[in-house]
Design a protein around this motif. Structure first.
Motif, mmCIF file in Angstrom:
data_model
loop_
_atom_site.group_PDB
_atom_site.id
_atom_site.type_symbol
_atom_site.label_atom_id
_atom_site.label_comp_id
_atom_site.label_asym_id
_atom_site.label_seq_id
_atom_site.Cartn_x
_atom_site.Cartn_y
_atom_site.Cartn_z
ATOM 1 N N TYR A 118 0.807 -1.216 0.000
ATOM 2 C CA TYR A 118 0.000 0.000 0.000
ATOM 3 C C TYR A 118 0.845 1.273 0.000
ATOM 4 N N ASP A 119 1.859 1.331 0.843
ATOM 5 C CA ASP A 119 2.648 2.558 0.912
ATOM 6 C C ASP A 119 3.441 2.773 -0.372
ATOM 7 N N ALA A 120 3.971 1.702 -0.935
ATOM 8 C CA ALA A 120 4.757 1.814 -2.162
ATOM 9 C C ALA A 120 3.904 2.268 -3.344
ATOM 10 N N LEU A 121 2.607 1.931 -3.315
ATOM 11 C CA LEU A 121 1.704 2.278 -4.407
ATOM 12 C C LEU A 121 0.882 3.528 -4.113
ATOM 13 N N ASP A 122 1.161 4.178 -2.981
ATOM 14 C CA ASP A 122 0.458 5.394 -2.593
ATOM 15 C C ASP A 122 -1.054 5.167 -2.469
ATOM 16 N N ILE A 123 -1.407 3.987 -1.960
ATOM 17 C CA ILE A 123 -2.810 3.659 -1.723
ATOM 18 C C ILE A 123 -3.219 4.027 -0.299
ATOM 19 N N LEU A 124 -2.353 3.729 0.655
ATOM 20 C CA LEU A 124 -2.673 3.937 2.060
ATOM 21 C C LEU A 124 -1.371 3.979 2.843
ATOM 22 N N ASP A 125 -1.346 4.771 3.918
ATOM 23 C CA ASP A 125 -0.149 4.852 4.761
ATOM 24 C C ASP A 125 -0.147 3.763 5.828
ATOM 25 N N LEU A 126 -0.604 2.593 5.457
ATOM 26 C CA LEU A 126 -0.584 1.421 6.332
ATOM 27 C C LEU A 126 -0.091 0.227 5.524
ATOM 28 N N THR A 127 0.643 -0.660 6.180
ATOM 29 C CA THR A 127 1.008 -1.941 5.593
ATOM 30 C C THR A 127 0.858 -2.998 6.683
ATOM 31 N N TYR A 128 1.223 -4.227 6.380
ATOM 32 C CA TYR A 128 1.176 -5.257 7.408
ATOM 33 C C TYR A 128 2.186 -5.004 8.524
ATOM 34 N N GLU A 129 3.093 -4.065 8.328
ATOM 35 C CA GLU A 129 4.000 -3.683 9.410
ATOM 36 C C GLU A 129 3.259 -2.957 10.533
ATOM 37 N N ASN A 130 2.035 -2.486 10.245
ATOM 38 C CA ASN A 130 1.208 -1.832 11.253
ATOM 39 C C ASN A 130 0.242 -2.806 11.927
ATOM 40 N N PHE A 131 0.423 -4.091 11.650
ATOM 41 C CA PHE A 131 -0.423 -5.130 12.221
ATOM 42 C C PHE A 131 0.459 -6.241 12.782
ATOM 43 N N GLU A 132 -0.130 -7.044 13.617
ATOM 44 C CA GLU A 132 0.532 -8.257 14.091
ATOM 45 C C GLU A 132 -0.123 -9.445 13.392
ATOM 46 N N CYS A 133 0.692 -10.356 12.926
ATOM 47 C CA CYS A 133 0.149 -11.525 12.236
ATOM 48 C C CYS A 133 -0.312 -12.559 13.255
ATOM 49 N N VAL A 134 -1.587 -12.874 13.207
ATOM 50 C CA VAL A 134 -2.144 -13.933 14.046
ATOM 51 C C VAL A 134 -1.826 -15.290 13.436
ATOM 52 N N PHE A 135 -2.024 -15.391 12.105
ATOM 53 C CA PHE A 135 -1.826 -16.672 11.446
ATOM 54 C C PHE A 135 -1.707 -16.481 9.938
ATOM 55 N N LEU A 136 -0.643 -17.047 9.343
ATOM 56 C CA LEU A 136 -0.504 -17.082 7.886
ATOM 57 C C LEU A 136 -0.957 -18.452 7.398
ATOM 58 N N ILE A 137 -1.979 -18.457 6.571
ATOM 59 C CA ILE A 137 -2.597 -19.704 6.131
ATOM 60 C C ILE A 137 -1.758 -20.400 5.062
ATOM 61 N N GLY A 138 -1.463 -19.684 3.992
ATOM 62 C CA GLY A 138 -0.726 -20.271 2.886
ATOM 63 C C GLY A 138 -0.660 -19.317 1.722
ATOM 64 N N ASP A 139 0.027 -19.745 0.688
ATOM 65 C CA ASP A 139 0.060 -18.955 -0.547
ATOM 66 C C ASP A 139 -0.333 -19.859 -1.701
ATOM 67 N N GLU A 140 -0.405 -19.297 -2.884
ATOM 68 C CA GLU A 140 -0.859 -20.115 -3.996
ATOM 69 C C GLU A 140 -0.153 -19.765 -5.291
ATOM 70 N N THR A 141 -0.314 -20.650 -6.229
ATOM 71 C CA THR A 141 0.352 -20.535 -7.519
ATOM 72 C C THR A 141 -0.564 -19.827 -8.512
ATOM 73 N N THR A 142 0.044 -19.008 -9.353
ATOM 74 C CA THR A 142 -0.704 -18.297 -10.380
ATOM 75 C C THR A 142 -0.137 -18.618 -11.754
ATOM 76 N N GLY A 143 -0.947 -18.361 -12.754
ATOM 77 C CA GLY A 143 -0.508 -18.645 -14.114
ATOM 78 C C GLY A 143 -1.011 -17.604 -15.101
ATOM 79 N N VAL A 144 -0.408 -17.596 -16.273
ATOM 80 C CA VAL A 144 -0.804 -16.706 -17.367
ATOM 81 C C VAL A 144 -1.840 -17.450 -18.202
ATOM 82 N N ALA A 145 -3.038 -16.855 -18.340
ATOM 83 C CA ALA A 145 -4.156 -17.546 -18.978
ATOM 84 C C ALA A 145 -4.667 -16.793 -20.202
ATOM 85 N N VAL A 146 -5.021 -17.551 -21.222
ATOM 86 C CA VAL A 146 -5.649 -17.005 -22.436
ATOM 87 C C VAL A 146 -6.883 -17.846 -22.751
ATOM 88 N N GLY A 147 -7.733 -17.332 -23.617
ATOM 89 C CA GLY A 147 -8.912 -18.074 -24.038
ATOM 90 C C GLY A 147 -8.553 -19.241 -24.935
#
Length: 340
Positions: A118-147
């Motif tokens: 958010y701060d890098a994109l000038d969206i909001l002056d908050l990031t996850y550095e302003n929060f405490e992480c209770v729990f990180l669930i997981g991440d996922e894979t993405t792909g480039v898709a066409v019709g």
């Protein structure tokens, strides 16, 4: 008008609606006391229902992961977790709302990766550095898709066409959204740029590609798997270091562009957060409840069905992941010229 100002105005409306809907701001009892760091802490928490604020819309990827997790976690807490969707501003409306509440653990931010930037994109002056992480669930894979009828058979085809001067359209969800992020990584490595057409959600962006309105988009495996299996979407490559089991014929992006190895593995992540300053003892109670929920066999099945790479991080492990993700992504976006 900058997005920050828009966020502020929308937030006022969102807060009023949310408070009217659930009456959650009127505490029935005093919030958990704050202890000095390192001191012994014992809290009677929770003594009332907890609010779970989801950054994205009902039925979306984030929402679909949070609701079953909250249902299991509330059984461990002994109080309900009332899940609400608060959309807008690339998730910043929900982020600001939770930050504006007391640091007592009764308002959870159920979010994805977006606040990290958010701060890098000038969206909001908050990031996850302003929060405490209770729990990180997981991440996922993405792909480039066409019709299915696309003339492009690889990411190289798309990039070479763009570099040759063809207008290549990307269905996106706006600055800071997943397709925008990945397009920036592609630009950083290939120099190719695309005409970005904005849609309300990943789902509507995907529909635009299915209907031929745009040349390509970026899909999470969980959201495009069925269309891939049906043959309606072609996945040209995956942003991963290992082949996706359900898509064994889809190549890895580093096979075409080895420079991507510097950023991989990379993908959206999901977690539960509380405002900075929350009593560590309260965070511990919440973390234990979400950890137990996460380890439940039924939730592991949810993760498997959505092709989420499980993490289950808390504490320093979660912080290290968040710091690394932010550093790598900002480095790539800077290289691409997307941010200064």
């Amino acid at each position: 008008m900058k997005l920050k100002k828009v966020v502020t105005m929308i937030l006022a409306v969102s807060m009023a609606a949310s408070l009217a809907a659930c009456g959650s701001s009127s505490k029935e009892t005093a919030s958990a006391p704050t202890k000095d760091a390192g001191a012994e802490s014992s809290v009677n928490f929770p003594t009332q229902n907890v609010n779970g604020i989801v950054q994205w819309g009902e039925g979306g990827g984030t929402d679909s992961l949070m609701r079953p997790l909250a249902t299991l976690a509330q059984d461990k807490l002994g109080k309900s977790i009332v899940v609400q969707n608060m959309t807008g501003g690339t998730g910043s409306i929900a982020t600001q709302y939770v930050y504006d509440q007391d640091a007592d653990g009764y308002n959870l931010l159920m979010g994805a990766e977006n606040p990290s930037l958010y701060d890098a994109l000038d969206i909001l002056d908050l990031t996850y550095e302003n929060f405490e992480c209770v729990f990180l669930i997981g991440d996922e894979t993405t792909g480039v898709a066409v019709g299915k009828d696309s003339p492009y058979e690889s990411l190289t085809d798309i990039c070479e066409a763009a570099l040759a001067g063809e207008e290549i359209t990307l269905a996106t969800t706006g600055t800071g959204g997943l397709p925008w992020e990945v397009a920036s990584l592609i630009t950083a490595e290939t120099g190719a740029t695309f005409t970005q057409i904005q849609y309300d959600s990943d789902a509507s962006a995907r529909v635009a590609v299915l209907g031929g309105e745009c040349d390509f988009t970026i899909c999470k495996v969980q959201s495009c798997l069925e269309e891939y299996k049906a043959g309606d979407l072609k996945l040209l490559c995956m942003l991963a270091t290992e082949t996706v089991e359900q898509m064994p014929d889809v190549p890895l992006i580093a096979e075409e562009y080895p420079g991507f190895a510097d950023y991989l593995p990379w993908g959206p992540f999901y977690g539960v957060f509380v405002k900075e300053g929350t009593d560590p003892a309260v965070i511990s109670v919440l973390s234990d409840a979400f950890k137990a929920a996460y380890e439940d066999a039924s939730y592991q099945e949810v993760l498997a069905n959505y092709n989420i790479n499980p993490m289950g991080y808390t504490g320093d492990e979660a912080k290290a992941y968040l710091d690394s993700w932010r550093e790598n992504t900002i480095s790539a976006l800077t290289k691409a010229g997307a941010i200064e």
